[in-house]
Design an enzyme around this catalytic site. Structure first.
Site, short mmCIF file in Angstrom:
data_model
loop_
_atom_site.label_atom_id
_atom_site.label_comp_id
_atom_site.label_asym_id
_atom_site.label_seq_id
_atom_site.Cartn_x
_atom_site.Cartn_y
_atom_site.Cartn_z
N GLU A 63 35.38 54.84 51.14
CA GLU A 63 35.64 53.40 51.10
C GLU A 63 35.44 52.82 52.48
O GLU A 63 35.83 53.43 53.48
CB GLU A 63 37.09 53.08 50.68
CG GLU A 63 37.41 53.23 49.23
CD GLU A 63 38.85 52.80 48.92
OE1 GLU A 63 39.33 53.17 47.85
OE2 GLU A 63 39.46 52.08 49.74
N GLU A 94 39.71 41.40 42.93
CA GLU A 94 40.58 41.80 41.83
C GLU A 94 41.92 41.08 41.95
O GLU A 94 42.70 41.36 42.85
CB GLU A 94 40.77 43.32 41.85
CG GLU A 94 39.47 44.10 41.72
CD GLU A 94 39.66 45.57 42.01
OE1 GLU A 94 40.48 46.22 41.32
OE2 GLU A 94 38.99 46.08 42.94
N LYS A 139 45.61 43.02 42.15
CA LYS A 139 45.96 44.03 43.14
C LYS A 139 47.21 43.59 43.90
O LYS A 139 47.34 42.42 44.30
CB LYS A 139 44.82 44.23 44.14
CG LYS A 139 43.64 45.01 43.57
CD LYS A 139 42.83 45.67 44.67
CE LYS A 139 43.60 46.82 45.26
NZ LYS A 139 42.87 47.52 46.33
N GLU A 196 44.04 42.04 49.96
CA GLU A 196 43.81 43.09 48.97
C GLU A 196 43.05 42.58 47.75
O GLU A 196 42.38 43.35 47.06
CB GLU A 196 45.13 43.72 48.54
CG GLU A 196 45.80 44.56 49.60
CD GLU A 196 44.95 45.78 49.96
OE1 GLU A 196 44.55 46.51 49.03
OE2 GLU A 196 44.70 46.00 51.16
#
Length: 457
Positions: free
Chosen positions: A265, A321, A324, A330
């Site tokens: 990541e 998203e 999250k 985030e």
């Protein structure tokens, strides 16, 4: 002469085949913690439009694997953290998990990596740490049993697996896990010719010290900044290389100098909470485009400690998203909005070298430490009390009658106290954290006649 030339051709062909088998490819992490995201088939189509060559999913979701089946995407799937103890304790459980979640899709799908857990060492100390490598061994036994020959077993760790990372040659793993977790892990990876999977975010390193770490250096932008490592004699031109090489030296310190790195990541947030420093579309596009340029370069660039070595890389994430947990950043790491449109133009193949210009965010050149995402009143009151108890007249301005007392607001008072404390004690090691309640901002939080203390970037 003819024989030597033939030998040369054979050597060249061998090198070409070896390079081709491990050519530079950049992929994307496909998370699905959102209640407004496209379906799995549509998501796979969008990934292909990005020209990504790899995909990482955070489970072994059958519907996702069915959607990927038949594509050319190399796939990483994950055994969730909560299943590690069962896999470590029971070979039958490991066999059943692989038989159910992996074997039916192999080799029709290019499943190449089985990741056991996710950043397990970043959790608070618990027994699962010590079950990680036993679980990896049992999953590998299952992979061999079912004839899944091309799969590599690994586990992604965050940079907090290190207790020393600067300069890179001083890289060392945490002493609380070195003997019981890291050494067995490195032995397993070395013996099975797998990768050390690592999640590396220059954003988090930069946000922790934006005064001393140059933003462009963290964004992999060309600068005249260089950092010399006195221990190795190597010179660094960007923060990502420093962080990766700290891992290289940490592994070498334990006797494993040749285990390959896989960046599981990396990324930069395109937004966040209103005051979140550096989290914007311009910086996100700059960083991710530079990552793609670096890791798709031919011939490979590598790092100063490993020049010319291929490092597979995955950019986090496919979508913003909205479910999250944690700070606003985030929920803003995506390349795509939930409706499938691009946050900014990007091409994972590395073939696009020029993009339309994006507006650069303005900055007044100052930093404040203010209340961030954490708004728990009890915790804020405790942090405020701590900041004000350190002396040096830190909170005089927010006491009754002070110029910053009104309005008598817990959040405003805490933001003043955080900034006052941080600016005064930063050189003594103070950070803008307060147990996650604070964040740095370049947006002036002053109100009325109250000017909050600040530092120059």
């Amino acid at each position: 002469m003819g024989l030597c030339y033939a030998c040369f051709l054979l050597l060249a062909l061998s090198a070409s085949l070896s390079y081709g088998a491990m050519q530079p490819r950049v992929g994307v992490c496909y998370g699905d913690l959102g209640n407004n995201l496209p379906g799995r088939q549509k998501s796979v189509e969008l990934i292909q439009k990005l020209n990504a060559k790899r995909i990482k999913i955070y489970s072994a979701n059958v519907e996702t694997l069915k959607a990927i089946q038949g594509t050319d995407l190399q796939i990483s799937i994950m055994l969730p953290n909560e299943l590690i103890p069962a896999a470590a304790a029971n070979q039958t459980f490991a066999d059943e998990w692989v038989k159910t979640n992996v074997a039916p899709f192999y080799p029709k799908s290019k499943i190449r990596y089985l990741l056991i857990g996710n950043e397990i060492l970043s959790n608070k100390p618990n027994s699962t740490w010590f079950e990680l490598v036993p679980a990896m061994r049992k999953i590998r036994n299952s992979v061999i049993k079912f004839g899944l020959k091309k799969l590599k077993i690994g586990t992604p760790l965050a940079m907090d697996c290190l207790e020393a990372s600067y300069p890179p040659s001083a890289g060392a793993f945490r002493s609380d896990v070195t003997d019981r977790v890291i050494k067995p892990l490195l032995h397993f990876l070395d013996r099975t010719k797998s990768f050390f999977f690592v999640d590396v975010y220059t954003y988090f390193a930069w946000i922790s010290d934006p005064i001393n770490i140059n933003l462009d250096y963290a964004l992999l932008q060309p600068t005249n900044i260089t950092v010399s490592d006195p221990g190795s004699g190597l010179t660094y031109t960007n923060l990502l290389d420093q962080m990766l090489d700290a891992l290289v030296f940490a592994m070498k310190r334990l006797g494993y100098p040749n285990i390959r790195l896989f960046m599981a990541e990396t990324g930069w947030p395109n937004g966040g909470d209103p005051d979140q420093l550096g989290a914007n579309i311009y910086n996100s596009a700059t960083y991710n485009r530079n990552v793609i340029k670096k890791f798709t370069a031919k011939p490979p660039i590598g790092t100063p400690a490993r020049p010319g070595v291929v490092i597979p890389a995955m950019i986090f994430a496919l979508y913003n998203e909205n479910m999250k947990p944690g700070p606003g950043t985030e929920r803003h790491f995506g390349q795509l909005y939930p409706n499938g449109s691009y946050v900014y133009p990007i091409d994972f193949s590395g073939k696009t070298t020029h993009y339309p210009a994006l507006p650069k965010p303005s900055s007044n050149g100052k930093l404040w430490c203010v209340v961030g995402n954490g708004r728990n009143a009890t915790a804020l009151a405790g942090a405020l009390s701590y900041a004000c108890s350190q002396g040096n007249r830190t909170c005089d301005a927010i006491r009754p009658g002070g110029k910053c007392y009104k309005p008598n607001s817990l959040i405003r008072h805490a933001s003043y106290a955080f900034s006052s404390y941080w600016t005064q004690f930063r050189t003594a090691g103070a950070t803008c954290s307060f147990n996650g309640l604070a964040t740095l901002t370049s947006r002036d939080p002053s109100y009325g006649s109250c000017q909050l203390p600040s530092l120059n970037l």
